[in-house]
Design a protein around this motif. Structure first.
Motif, short mmCIF file in Angstrom:
data_model
loop_
_atom_site.label_atom_id
_atom_site.label_comp_id
_atom_site.label_asym_id
_atom_site.label_seq_id
_atom_site.Cartn_x
_atom_site.Cartn_y
_atom_site.Cartn_z
N GLU A 188 2.22 1.87 -3.34
CA GLU A 188 1.21 1.93 -4.41
C GLU A 188 1.43 0.83 -5.46
O GLU A 188 1.36 1.07 -6.67
CB GLU A 188 1.18 3.31 -5.06
CG GLU A 188 0.78 4.41 -4.08
CD GLU A 188 0.61 5.76 -4.74
OE1 GLU A 188 1.02 5.92 -5.92
OE2 GLU A 188 0.06 6.67 -4.09
N HIS B 286 -6.87 -0.05 -12.63
CA HIS B 286 -5.46 -0.10 -13.01
C HIS B 286 -5.18 -1.14 -14.09
O HIS B 286 -4.02 -1.52 -14.30
CB HIS B 286 -4.61 -0.39 -11.77
CG HIS B 286 -4.62 0.73 -10.77
ND1 HIS B 286 -3.84 1.86 -10.88
CD2 HIS B 286 -5.37 0.92 -9.65
CE1 HIS B 286 -4.07 2.68 -9.87
NE2 HIS B 286 -5.01 2.13 -9.11
N GLU C 230 0.81 -1.23 0.00
CA GLU C 230 0.00 0.00 0.00
C GLU C 230 0.84 1.27 0.00
O GLU C 230 0.60 2.17 -0.83
CB GLU C 230 -0.98 -0.02 1.18
CG GLU C 230 -2.16 -0.94 0.96
CD GLU C 230 -3.25 -0.73 2.01
OE1 GLU C 230 -3.86 0.36 2.01
OE2 GLU C 230 -3.48 -1.64 2.82
N LEU D 122 -10.15 -1.68 -7.83
CA LEU D 122 -8.76 -1.31 -8.07
C LEU D 122 -8.20 -2.04 -9.29
O LEU D 122 -7.49 -1.45 -10.11
CB LEU D 122 -7.90 -1.66 -6.85
CG LEU D 122 -7.93 -0.69 -5.67
CD1 LEU D 122 -7.10 -1.26 -4.52
CD2 LEU D 122 -7.39 0.68 -6.07
N TRP E 82 -0.29 -1.51 -7.00
CA TRP E 82 -1.73 -1.78 -7.10
C TRP E 82 -2.06 -3.21 -7.49
O TRP E 82 -3.10 -3.74 -7.09
CB TRP E 82 -2.37 -0.79 -8.08
CG TRP E 82 -2.19 0.63 -7.66
CD1 TRP E 82 -1.58 1.64 -8.36
CD2 TRP E 82 -2.60 1.21 -6.41
NE1 TRP E 82 -1.59 2.80 -7.63
CE2 TRP E 82 -2.20 2.56 -6.43
CE3 TRP E 82 -3.24 0.71 -5.27
CZ2 TRP E 82 -2.45 3.44 -5.37
CZ3 TRP E 82 -3.48 1.58 -4.21
CH2 TRP E 82 -3.09 2.92 -4.26
#
Length: 256
Positions: free
Chosen positions: A42, A81, A39, A77, A44
């Motif tokens: 980042e 992404h 996290e 998410l 993802w």
């Protein structure tokens, strides 16, 4: 950063592997470690993967609200992404939760999204698995024509591949063939299911045991009775309807 990214990815993978064996504590520990690293950086793909795994396990642990929230966000998410593999897992698990809650229209929409994503990336295994789930959904509803349209093949043709891929189709296929009074098709399913009852894969073994029980009970129970209207669109309707033998016979057929 590369070393920590690798560590996070390995922790997420470990959590996933543990979840396959329903090792709840190990799954939560591994995904927690993955998220703590991923996290802040980042990462993802790792975050989405860990959230989806963690959410599914929490649902299995009878914590559906928290699990559903994590699964939904992990899937969002993945979509945001452009992570199609994680998105496929997410939608598949969201569909599973919807089925548990008898929200079959919602489940159908999630499975349709899986099919769309699998086609877009040319993923034959996910496409086959998602189609099997759609067939299972129609088996629950008692909409046999639509289930057969999606199968578009005989039981022997459907089960010509690997049981690891095809196990999910066995139960629904048994129910659909029973609805048609196809004893020959039920025997094909029974043989295929029997081949998987000693599988090292817990999920495959469990599915094959259930499918073999369904095929045996229906094969020796005569032609199916009219579908009970009170069970229409209920999650368990296919399984309940398929077992029209006595309680004792059904328990014997379904026993490990």
């Amino acid at each position: 950063m590369t070393e920590r990214a690798t560590l996070a990815a390995m922790a997420a993978l470990l959590g996933k592997l543990r979840s396959f064996r329903t090792q709840a504590t190990g799954t939560l520990e591994a995904t927690q470690q993955a998220l703590e690293i991923a996290e802040p950086l980042e990462l993802w793909d790792t975050v989405a993967d860990a959230l989806i795994t963690r959410g599914a396990m929490l649902v299995w642990m009878d914590r559906p609200e928290e699990g559903h929230a994590l699964l939904r966000h992990g899937t969002e998410l993945a979509v945001a992404h452009d992570l199609p593999v994680a998105a496929l897992r997410g939608y598949n698990n969201l569909a599973w939760i919807a089925e548990l809650r008898d929200r079959l229209d919602e489940a159908e929409a999630h499975y349709a999204r899986c099919v769309e994503l699998a086609r877009a990336r040319g993923d034959r295994m996910w496409l086959r698995s998602s189609r099997a789930s759609e067939v299972a959904l129609h088996a629950q509803r008692g909409t046999w024509d639509e289930a057969e349209r999606l199968l578009a093949a005989t039981p022997g043709e459907v089960l010509a591949g690997s049981l690891v891929i095809d196990a999910d189709i066995l139960g629904p296929l048994a129910i659909v063939r029973a609805a048609r009074g196809d004893l020959e098709g039920l025997e094909v399913i029974r043989r295929a299911a029997h081949a998987g009852v000693q599988s090292a894969d817990d999920q495959v073994r469990e599915i094959c045991l259930i499918a073999e029980g369904l095929a045996l009970v229906r094969k020796h129970g005569g032609l199916p009775p009219p579908f009970p209207e009170e069970l229409h669109l209920r999650k368990v309707c296919g399984v309940v309807w398929a077992i029209d033998a006595s309680d004792e016979e059904a328990e014997k057929a379904m026993a490990p």
